[in-house]
Design a protein around this motif. Structure first.
Motif, mmCIF file in Angstrom:
data_model
loop_
_atom_site.group_PDB
_atom_site.id
_atom_site.type_symbol
_atom_site.label_atom_id
_atom_site.label_comp_id
_atom_site.label_asym_id
_atom_site.label_seq_id
_atom_site.Cartn_x
_atom_site.Cartn_y
_atom_site.Cartn_z
ATOM 1 N N HIS A 155 0.748 -1.117 0.061
ATOM 2 C CA HIS A 155 -0.096 -0.098 0.153
ATOM 3 C C HIS A 155 0.943 1.205 0.104
ATOM 4 O O HIS A 155 1.834 1.317 0.349
ATOM 5 N N HIS A 156 0.290 2.107 -0.678
ATOM 6 C CA HIS A 156 0.955 3.660 -0.700
ATOM 7 C C HIS A 156 2.630 3.486 -1.270
ATOM 8 O O HIS A 156 3.514 3.935 -0.671
ATOM 9 N N GLU A 157 2.781 2.417 -2.033
ATOM 10 C CA GLU A 157 4.168 2.197 -2.641
ATOM 11 C C GLU A 157 4.254 2.894 -3.639
ATOM 12 O O GLU A 157 4.904 2.621 -4.734
ATOM 13 N N LEU A 201 -5.049 4.320 16.832
ATOM 14 C CA LEU A 201 -3.855 4.506 15.722
ATOM 15 C C LEU A 201 -3.883 3.272 14.856
ATOM 16 O O LEU A 201 -3.761 3.357 13.630
ATOM 17 N N HIS A 202 -3.778 1.967 15.488
ATOM 18 C CA HIS A 202 -4.001 0.891 14.709
ATOM 19 C C HIS A 202 -5.281 0.685 13.690
ATOM 20 O O HIS A 202 -4.921 0.229 12.590
ATOM 21 N N LEU A 203 -6.445 0.799 14.151
ATOM 22 C CA LEU A 203 -7.346 1.056 13.553
ATOM 23 C C LEU A 203 -7.515 1.951 12.306
ATOM 24 O O LEU A 203 -7.947 1.507 11.181
ATOM 25 N N ILE A 204 -6.956 3.103 12.572
ATOM 26 C CA ILE A 204 -6.932 4.187 11.563
ATOM 27 C C ILE A 204 -6.021 3.723 10.272
ATOM 28 O O ILE A 204 -6.306 3.934 9.202
ATOM 29 N N ASP A 205 -4.793 3.164 10.943
ATOM 30 C CA ASP A 205 -3.610 2.716 10.125
ATOM 31 C C ASP A 205 -4.335 1.446 8.996
ATOM 32 O O ASP A 205 -4.160 1.632 7.914
ATOM 33 N N LEU A 206 -5.082 0.641 9.614
ATOM 34 C CA LEU A 206 -5.648 -0.315 8.730
ATOM 35 C C LEU A 206 -6.565 0.193 7.717
ATOM 36 O O LEU A 206 -6.863 -0.274 6.605
ATOM 37 N N ILE A 207 -7.512 1.211 8.309
ATOM 38 C CA ILE A 207 -8.499 1.855 7.437
ATOM 39 C C ILE A 207 -7.808 2.413 6.157
ATOM 40 O O ILE A 207 -8.173 2.190 4.915
ATOM 41 N N ASP A 208 -6.822 3.207 6.411
ATOM 42 C CA ASP A 208 -6.271 3.953 5.162
ATOM 43 C C ASP A 208 -5.205 2.837 4.377
ATOM 44 O O ASP A 208 -5.255 2.987 3.097
ATOM 45 N N ALA A 209 -4.612 2.004 4.768
ATOM 46 C CA ALA A 209 -3.821 1.029 4.119
ATOM 47 C C ALA A 209 -4.913 0.092 3.276
ATOM 48 O O ALA A 209 -4.293 -0.041 2.093
#
Lengths: 315, 315, 315, 315, 315, 315
Positions: free
Chosen positions: A153-155, A270-278
Motif C-alpha cells: 500500500h502507498h508504494e 492508531l492501529h485501526l486508522i492505519d488499517l483503514i487507510d492501508a
C-alpha cells in the motif's frame, strides 16, 4: 499526452521510454539464456522476456536503466506481457529523467507538507509537539518523498506522507465525534508511526530492505529513535514512553510485529486508522483495474481475498 | 541454625521473624474484614489470614514490613497455611534487616562477578567487548543483585547474574563442540539479553513492573539502550545491529515477544540456551518440593505440565 | 585430490564419476521426453537434464547406478545445473565403489563407536545400562552407519551415531552444571531416541521411508522395541516405562509427533539437546555455502527462515 | 439531584430506589441460604448479599422488581459491595417507574431519530433507500429504544441507535476522504447490520437471548429478513444480495461469526467502522472509572487487555 | 424398588447405602477442618460436606468404603448437595457389596460377549481374526467389565464392551452401504482400538490413570501390545502394521494424540465411528437430565457446548 | 461397448467423441499461442495441448462443445496427457448429446427418487414433513439431477440426491441403534442440508459458483429459503428454527462455515453423517485409481493426506 505502460491493453503496440525495475536471468528448456525484465513508468509496470540474451545485454539492461523500446502487448498466463521488438539504452539527448518514471502520490508534495504542518500547529502538548517537530525537521525531504512500503500500500513516491495526511484527516473527525480522545497524542503517533521505514527501506526508486531493517524491523528502530531524540531534546515525562508505546503497538498484535498490543486508547485508534487507510489504498488500486461485475485478483495482504465490484457502482 | 518458613511442614509451630511480601483485604461471608498476608524469608514463603483486622492492622502490616510472629502451620485447600497466634512489627532492637529475608542465588555474588569478568576477558572482538564492558560498568551492582524475573525462574537476589553465568558455561562447552560458533558474539548476547529487566522491574525486594516495562517490555528497552550506548562509545560496524538483533530475537517467536525471529546462528543458540537454563531452574525448584513417585504441581510457564519424579532417582 | 561435484562452481567443467541419486521423466513443451537426474558424490549433488532420452537411457540411468560423465556447470533458475556432454555407466574396471560416493560424518566410525562405548561404560544404573547395551549390540553396524534422517540434518553416512555422540557431549557438560540431572537416564534416552529410524528408513544409500515408517513413524516403533527388549531381558521397574516416555516425548509436542509432552526433567532436556544439535547441523551446512554478508536460502525445517552470516565472522 | 448507585464510593451510605437486575441463591459454608442480588439504576449497578433469606424473600426479590433500600457500600474482594440494612418492594405510591432505572444513551432518542432520517434522506440509490426505509418503519420504536448488545458495548437503552448514528458520522467523513466509496451502500449496511439483534435479544430491560438468537444468531436472522423484505417490496437487482453480504460479513472472519469475509469494499469498511465505534464505547466506559496513572480492569471483549490512562490526560 | 441417589431431587430426604468415590479435606474460613465427600451408587453421585471432621473420620471415610447414611438433598451453587444427618461405615451384616454401587452398561455383559463373539466369527481374514481372538482371550473378563474411560463417555462398568459393540453395529451397516470397506479390518480395529485403556486405567471402581498411562498413554501402549502378540503368534504380513496403524491413528490428529493421522480408509472410518458413538453417549446422558425447552450444562469434551432439547421431542 | 477416456492408459490411442470442459490459452517460451483443453466424458477426463492455435480454433473449441477426436495418450509430468492428432466439432448427424458426456451417480435417478419418497413417507411430524415435501416439489428435477459439489465429492450428475440417499441409510441404522434420536428431524436435516447448492452452483454441466453463492454461500441462502417457505406454508413452531439450525450448523464449526456449531443432538449427527458419506466418496474414487501396495495422490479436501491401499485388500 502519451499513454504510459499501465494504460496499454492486450493487442496494443508500445513505443516510448521505460525504466527497468527488476531483471532476472533464466535458461529455456533448450538451454538458451534469456532475461526476464520488469519495465515500469509512472502509470504502471509490465514484464517482458528478452530472448537469446548476450553477455552484453546482461550488462546493459540492469535495474534503474532507462530504455527506449518498441513492442507489442501480448497475453501470457492470463496477464499482459510486453513482446520486445527493439530496445536501446536511453541517451542524454533523449532528455528523460529517473523521476519521470516513478509513480507518485495523487496529492502534491507541497500540499502534503502544508497539511502536516497544520496538524503539528494544532497540537497543544509542548512535549509531543517538540518531538514531532524535531523528527519532521530531521527527516525533512525524505519524509515527504518516500513510499510507505516496498509493496502492498502507498508504494509510490510521497506515499508515506500521503498515508500520514490521510490518517490525520480521519483522526481529526474521530476527535470531534469522541471528545475523550487525546488528539495531540493521536496526531503524534500517526506522524511518527512509520518513520522507521525511512531507515528500513533503501530508497525511493528501488525499495528493498536494509540489513538493519531485516534484522530489527522498522518498529524497534523507531522506538529507539524516539528515545534518543527525547534525550537530546532533554524531554522527560510520560509522553516519551507513551509515544514509544504507540509506535511499538501499532501493528496490533505480537504475531503481526508488535511485542506489546495497544494498551492506551489512542494506540488502539492508531492501529485501526492505519488499517483503514492501508486497506482503502490497496482496494482502490485493485478495483481500479477491473470493471463492475468482476472480481479483483487475490490480494495477498488482505488474507488472499478477491473482491467484487458491484454492477450498480456509480460512474 | 534456626529453620526458615520454607522448611516448616504441616503441624509444625513457628516462632521468628518474617517479611511481609503481599497483603490483600477481604470480607468473610459474614461481612467481617480480614487480611490475607504472604509472609516470606530467604527459605520460602507462606500465606496467612489475619481475622477481624482493624484499621490499625491494615496500616501496620504492609509490604516490606518485618514482623515477629508465633503461629502454627495448618492445611488449607491442600496447601500449608500459617495460623497466626501473635504478631508484632519488628523493632530496631530486634536487629533484623531486609536483606536477611530475601532468597539468594546458590552462588555468591563475588563468584558470579569473577566468572562474568573472566568471560568478558576471553572476548577478542574489541567492539563487542567494549559494549559489554560499558554495560557491566553502567549497571554495576544492580546487575549482580537483581532477580532474573518477578516469578517463574531465577526469581531471587542475584538471579540475573546467576542465570547469565550458567548460560555462559553452556555457551563455552558448545563453542568447543561446534567450532563455527562466534563465541564473542554469543557471550555478548548472553550477558546483555536480559539487562532490560533492570529497568523493567522495580527492585530486588518487591519485583513488580514499571510503567515503561508494562508499555514497552524489556526487549525493546534493551535494544534502545544498546543503540544509545554504542553511539556514546562511537562504535560503528555490524556488531551493534547484530547484538541488538540477538537481544530482540531471544524469545524466539513474534508471539513470544520477539518481533523478529533469530536470523543469526548465535541468536538461535542464545534462544535455546536461555530455554535450557530457565527450564532447569523451574524444574529443580518444583521437583525439590516433592518425593520420588509423585508429580509436581502444574507449572504454568511450562505449558501447564505436571512433572514426574522417578522412583529410581539417585539420592 | 580431485574436486567433487559439490566443489564445482558455475562455469566449471566436470569430468569424473558420479552416483545417480534420483531420476524422473518429463516431456518438453514440444512433447519430447527427457530425464531429470540428480547426481551426487561425497561432496554434494547437482541436477542435470538428459534431453531426447531413449527407452534404453531410461533403463540404464537408474538410482544407485554409478556413471562416468563429462559436462559443464551452467545456471538454471539461479541454481547450478550440470550440462551433460558425455555419459556412460561405470564398468568394473573403473574401480569405483558405491561407498565412495556417499557423504560421511566428519568423525570416523571408529571414534564414534569409542565415544559411545565410553558413555555406556559411565552409566551406573544396571537396568538402563543393560537395555542400552542390548540395543547397541542388536543394531550393531547399522547404528554406526545410518544417517540420522532422509533430509534436514545429519543426512549422511554415520549421521545417526554422529548426532548421538554430539548430544552426549552436551549432556555431559549439563550434568556437571546441573547436578540434579540423572545422567544415566539422559544418556540412555539420547542413545535410543532415534534408533526407530533404523527401521523407518530403508537404507544408507537411498534413504526413503518403509511402509511401517509411513504408517507408524519411528517414535511408536521404538517405544514398542524397548518394551519387547526389556521383556526379553526380563528387566522390570520404572526404568523401562520412563525410557519409553523419553523416546515417546522427545519431539516435545503432540503436533510435532509426540503423543505425550516431556513429563520427566531428563525428557525435557533430551528434547532441547536434540534441537540444539539438529539445528547447529542444519545451520552450519547452510552457512558454509554462503559468504559473509549474505543470507542463506530459506530453511524449511527452521520455520522457513533465511539466516544472515555477519561480515565480522572470524575466518 | 440525588446520586445514583454508580456514583457511590466505598464507605458511603445509600438510601433510595433500585431495580433488581439478577438474583441467584447460595448456601453459606454453614449451610444457611442467602441471595446474591445485582441492583442497578440508570447510573450503574452494585451487588449485595441478602443473608438468612426466607422463602418469602426468594419470591419477592426477583428480577425487574423495584425496591426501596437503605445500606452501606463496603468492599469485598477488591470491589464495592452493598451491605443491605433495610429493603422493601416499591409501592405504587412511591411513584417510581421501570424506565427511570435503565441506563440510556448520552444522546436523546429524538436526536438519534433525526440523524438517522437525515442519512436516509441523503441516499440516492432507490433500491437501497426503499429497503432501509421499510426496515426503519417495520422496527419503529424498537430500533430507537433497544441496546446494541446484552453486554460489552452500547448496552443501554437506545444503544443500538446511538451505535448506528456514530458509525454514520464516521462513514460520512470517510466518504469525503475516499470519493470511491459508495456512500449509499455503506449507509444502508450500517443502518441494517445489527437489526437482527432486535430479534436476538429479548427486550430492553432484561437483555437475554431468544432461542432463535441462540440457535441461529443475529447475522443469519437479518440476512433472512432482508431477503423476505426485498421480496415483499418486489425489489430485484444486485443491491439485495450485496446488502445481505454486508450484514453477513460484518464480523470480518468466519471464526468471529461471518461465514463469508468481506468481499466488497464497503463491507470491509463497515467491519472496521463497527470495530472503532464498539471499542471506543468500551474504552471510554472503562477509562471513566479510573484515574490518570491507573490501569483499567481487564476487558474480556478486547483480548483481555488492561488499558493505561496517561498522567498527562487533559482534564 | 428403592430410589438411588441419582434419582433424588432437591428437597428429598435420603436413607440408604452409598459408596465413597472421592474425598478431599478442607478448612472453613474459621479454620475448622471438614471433608468434601463424593458419594455414589449405580444411579448417580452427589457431593456432601462433613463438618467438624475428626482424625478418626478422616481415617474411616475413604474411597471405596460403603456407608449407611441419612440426610437431605439441599442446593449449593445451583447444584444438589447432600446434607449428612447420620453416617456410619457399612457392616458385613448389612449385606451390601461393591458391585451394587457401580453404574453399569444398559446391555448385559452376556449379550455384549455374544455380539462380540459373533462379529469375530464373521471375520474371514485369518491373521486379523487370530490377533483379535488372542486379545479377547488375554483380557477376558476385564474387556467385558471395564469402563471405556474415567469420565466423558461410557464411564460405567462394561462401558468399553458396550462402546465396542455399538461401534460394530454401525460398522456392519456401513459395510453394506459401501461394499469397498474391508469389514474384517474395520472390525479388528474397532475391537482393539481402546484396549490399551485396560492398562491405562487402574480398575473398575476407582478409574484413575496408571503411571504407564500418564507417561505413555493408551495408544502407544496398545500399538506395542499388538506388536508383541503378533510376534508370539508368529503372524507376519501387512495386517499387523496396518492394525497398529488403525489403533495409532484413531484419534484422528497429532494434536489429539495420534502421531499419524488415518492413512487407510478403514482407519478414517474407525475414527468417525468412534466419534459418533462417544458423542451420542455423552449427549444422551446430558439430555436425560433436562426437560424439553432447556439447555444442558456445558459439555467440556464437546468443545464446551451447551445443547438444546427441542420442545417437540417425542416422549 | 466402447471405452471412455477415463479407461485409457498411457500408450493407448483414442478415437471418439469428447466434451470440452475447460479451455485456457497460453504462450510457449517461443511466444507461440496454444490452447490447454480439458476433455471429458462420463468415464473421466484428460488434458490436451492444442499447439499453434489459430483465432478460429479459439472460437471453435470452447466449453460445452462436443468434438470428434483422434489422438494418443502420452505422459506429462507423471500424468496421462492426450496428444491430439485430429479434432473437429461434432455435427448434428453425429448423433451425440451433452447428457452422454456427463458423469452420473452409480444409482439411477428413479431409484434415488423412490428412496427419497420413502423416507419422507416415514416421517411422522407433520410440520417437518410438510416443509420437506414443499422443497422436494419446488426443486423437483434439479434436486434429482444436480451434483453435490463442483469438486471434492459426489461431483457428478445426481450426486446431490445420491449423497442424500446414502446419508438417509446411515441415519436409519443409527436411529435403530440409538432410540433417542428424533428420526424425523434428522431425515429433514439430511434432505435439506445441501439444497442451497442448487442456487449456489450454476448448473449440471459447468458447475461454477453464482454471485449469490460467492457472496453469501449455500448455508445462509438455505436458512433464508426455509424461513420463506415456512412462512408461505404458515407453519409455526420450533420445528422451523431448529431445522434452520441444522442446516446452519452442519459444517460443524465457525471456521468451516457454520456461524453456530451444532447445539441439537440431531445437528451433531447430521454433521458426522455428512462427513462419513463425503469422505467415503472421495476415498473410493482415489483408491480406485491405484493398485494395492500404492499410496493415492494427496487429497486436498482430506488435509492433504495420501492414503495407502493394503496388499491384502479383497479383490
Amino acid at each position: 499526452m502519451k499513454k504510459g505502460i499501465g494504460q496499454h491493453a492486450i493487442g496494443d503496440s508500445f513505443e516510448g521510454f521505460l525504466l527497468i525495475r527488476e531483471v532476472s536471468k533464466g535458461l529455456t528448456t533448450n538451454g538458451k539464456p534469456f532475461l526476464t525484465i520488469l519495465f515500469g513508468d509512472a502509470t504502471g509496470e509490465m514484464e517482458a522476456k528478452l530472448w537469446d540474451a548476450t553477455k552484453e545485454d546482461e550488462e546493459t539492461f540492469v535495474p534503474e536503466q532507462i530504455v527506449g523500446l518498441t513492442g507489442e502487448v501480448n497475453q501470457f498466463r492470463g496477464k499482459p506481457q510486453l513482446k520486445v521488438l527493439t530496445i536501446r539504452p536511453a541517451q542524454p539527448m533523449d532528455g528523460v529523467q529517473l523521476t519521470q518514471f516513478i509513480k507518485k502520490a495523487p496529492v502534491e508534495k507541497e500540499v502534503l507538507n502544508e497539511k502536516l504542518t497544520e496538524a503539528i500547529f494544532e497540537m497543544e502538548n509542548a512535549n509531543l509537539q517538540r518531538i514531532v517537530r524535531a523528527f519532521v525537521k530531521k527527516y525533512g525531504d525524505a519524509l515527504l518523498s518516500y513510499p510507505a512500503a516496498a509493496k502492498n500500500h502507498h508504494e509510490y513516491a510521497s506515499g508515506l506522507a500521503h498515508h500520514i495526511v490521510s490518517m490525520l484527516s480521519i483522526a481529526k473527525e474521530l476527535s470531534t465525534l469522541y471528545p475523550s480522545i487525546n488528539k495531540d497524542l493521536l496526531y503524534a503517533g500517526i506522524i511518527l508511526h512509520d518513520l522507521g521505514k525511512l531507515k528500513e527501506l533503501s530508497g525511493i526508486v528501488t525499495t528493498s530492505y536494509t540489513l538493519e531493517g531485516k534484522l530489527l524491523g522498522h518498529i524497534p528502530m523507531m522506538v529507539e529513535e524516539i528515545g534518543k531524540l527525547a534525550e537530546e531534546l532533554k524531554i522527560e515525562g510520560e509522553e516519551v514512553v507513551i509515544l514509544q508505546h504507540l509506535v511499538l503497538s501499532h501493528h496490533g498484535k505480537a504475531e503481526w510485529g508488535s511485542p506489546k498490543p495497544p494498551l492506551i486508547k489512542e494506540a488502539e485508534l492508531l492501529h485501526l486508522i492505519d488499517l483503514i487507510d492501508a486497506k482503502m489504498n490497496m482496494l482502490d488500486r485493485a478495483l481500479n483495474k477491473i470493471k463492475p461485475g468482476e472480481f479483483t485478483e487475490r490480494l495477498f495482504a488482505m488474507d488472499n481475498r478477491s473482491f467484487y465490484k458491484p454492477l450498480f457502482e456509480k460512474n
